[in-house]
Design a protein around this motif. Sequence first.
Motif, short mmCIF file in Angstrom:
data_model
loop_
_atom_site.label_atom_id
_atom_site.label_comp_id
_atom_site.label_asym_id
_atom_site.label_seq_id
_atom_site.Cartn_x
_atom_site.Cartn_y
_atom_site.Cartn_z
N GLU A 153 6.91 11.84 -7.90
CA GLU A 153 5.69 11.67 -7.13
C GLU A 153 5.82 11.12 -5.84
N PHE A 157 6.21 12.01 -1.17
CA PHE A 157 5.54 11.36 0.01
C PHE A 157 6.28 10.70 0.88
N ASP A 172 -5.05 8.82 2.08
CA ASP A 172 -5.03 9.95 1.10
C ASP A 172 -3.89 9.82 -0.10
N ILE A 173 -2.77 8.90 0.37
CA ILE A 173 -1.72 8.49 -0.59
C ILE A 173 -2.28 7.72 -1.58
N GLU A 175 -5.39 7.16 -2.64
CA GLU A 175 -6.29 8.03 -3.25
C GLU A 175 -5.65 8.73 -4.22
N PHE A 176 -4.48 9.17 -3.94
CA PHE A 176 -3.93 10.25 -4.77
C PHE A 176 -3.36 9.45 -6.15
N PHE A 177 -3.01 8.30 -5.84
CA PHE A 177 -2.42 7.40 -7.01
C PHE A 177 -3.34 6.70 -7.55
N ARG A 178 -4.56 6.31 -6.79
CA ARG A 178 -5.61 5.55 -7.07
C ARG A 178 -5.28 3.95 -7.15
N LEU A 216 -5.46 17.16 -0.27
CA LEU A 216 -4.18 16.70 -0.58
C LEU A 216 -3.36 17.22 -1.77
N VAL A 218 -0.19 18.40 -4.21
CA VAL A 218 1.43 18.49 -4.39
C VAL A 218 1.79 19.48 -5.30
N LEU A 224 5.10 19.05 -0.91
CA LEU A 224 3.61 18.75 -0.30
C LEU A 224 3.09 20.16 0.38
#
Length: 237
Positions: A153, A157, A172-173, A175-178, A216, A218, A224
Amino acid sequence: MGKKKQPTNQVFIDFSLRDRTLLHLGQVAAQREGERIFQSLLAGEWLLEPAGEAADVSSGQEVIRQLGRKLPYPEVVKVAQLHQVEGEFIGLSALYQNKGWVFVNAQADEHERQYYTYLLTASLGLYMSYSQPETLAQRAEQLVFEAFLPENEVQSFFHRGISKISPALAMDIAEFFRVPFWVVLRRALLLEVISDEQYRNFMTIKPERPAKTRPLFVSRGGDLEGDIEEQWLEEGM
């Protein structure tokens, strides 16, 4: 009565836990403040339970489940988000009243609190094997990376050809991984997905929420999809 069922991913330890701190986060000032907070707790200057104004207290079981490793955690693990602490305080893990505790700053950014909670919870399951704080922190970080930032993952990116990343994309990145964006960058560097130069350049980026939220995506294959791909093309990647 039947034998008590142990929580998932925990190994029962049948002994009393001596009150002490295990892992402090941050530089000297942050660690000093963490130790002051813990000593004031031991002195009875404030209470964790019942929960009150000092902290928001919750169970750490869900974090343990998400970490996904069967480790010798204390039988009871709790997370306390502390209020009214000095700004330099980041977090610490400790043993207190025969429980494992994670203390984080309630005023910190949401992603930072999340990451530090992961890291400190992991340290509660690892401290019996890693007596030195530095090695304990490194192993806890590795466990968090493996659980929450899978290599495939992260690779989806980044690549060596990226020259810039917008603040909105950085958000965005994250928040994707938190977790904080800098944590994702560190993981990408350790995986050698990005170079030292890219890491230094990207670390200067301050993630910002865009005026209009963009989805966003994946794909299952790790590619992406959607607006994010268009944005990268616009940035000349």
